[in-house]
Design an enzyme around this catalytic site. Structure first.
Site, PDB file in Angstrom:
ATOM      1  N   CYS A  65       6.948   6.188   2.761  1.00 53.68           N
ATOM      2  CA  CYS A  65       7.393   4.937   2.132  1.00 53.68           C
ATOM      3  C   CYS A  65       6.717   4.740   0.765  1.00 53.68           C
ATOM      4  CB  CYS A  65       7.062   3.785   3.073  1.00 53.68           C
ATOM      5  SG  CYS A  65       7.252   2.151   2.363  1.00 53.68           S
ATOM      6  N   CYS A  68       5.021   1.344   0.281  1.00 56.02           N
ATOM      7  CA  CYS A  68       3.777   1.292   1.059  1.00 56.02           C
ATOM      8  C   CYS A  68       2.612   1.860   0.243  1.00 56.02           C
ATOM      9  CB  CYS A  68       3.916   2.089   2.355  1.00 56.02           C
ATOM     10  SG  CYS A  68       5.147   1.451   3.503  1.00 56.02           S
TER      11      CYS A  68
END
Length: 158
Positions: A65, A68
């Site tokens: 991600c 993230c």
């Protein structure tokens, strides 16, 4: 379950901060509160995140991600700015899918603020550090009494 090594903001002295400890971590030299950053999985989430003596900012993330990875430095900055008031716990949902299920994660990153295992606030996405700091501060202040129950679950989609 892993702890971290952090530097004191006053003396730049390295201090080892375990993932679980009684009280709040402080510098071994000057007793300044230290940022408390730990990693946890499903098996150790209770002692690391749910049984901490202070509020816990949980980062539910995944290695694949991009957002993230972008929010991680901001989370560490907020943990440093609020040293002694919050604990930052990072949990990779790919390594702990049961933890993602427990917290009903539908998107990553998902950020939670916990108080003894109770969810006080939840936010999906990767806000910049100032917005993240404001969200955490607002959630910490939104209490009837420091030791009382949370007023309500605060949701944000920023």
């Amino acid at each position: 379950m892993t702890g971290s090594t952090v530097r004191c903001t006053n003396y730049s002295r390295a201090n080892r901060v375990p993932a679980t400890v009684q009280g709040r971590p402080r510098c071994g030299s000057c007793r300044t509160p230290l940022p408390w950053i730990a990693e946890a999985g499903y098996a150790d989430s209770a002692p690391v995140a749910e049984q901490a003596g202070l509020r816990v900012l949980v980062d539910l993330w995944a290695t694949w991600c991009g957002p993230c990875r972008m929010v991680s430095p901001a989370l560490e900055q907020v943990a440093t700015e609020l040293a002694g008031r919050i604990k930052l716990v990072k949990a990779d949902i790919d390594q702990s899918p049961a933890l993602a299920g427990r917290f009903e994660v539908q998107a990553v990153p998902t950020l939670l603020i916990l108080d003894h295992g109770r969810t006080l606030a939840r936010q999906a996405g990767a806000p910049p550090a100032p917005a993240l700091h404001q969200w955490v501060e607002h959630t910490l202040a939104d209490r009837v009494h420091p030791d009382g129950p949370p007023r309500r679950l605060r949701q944000s989609t920023t």
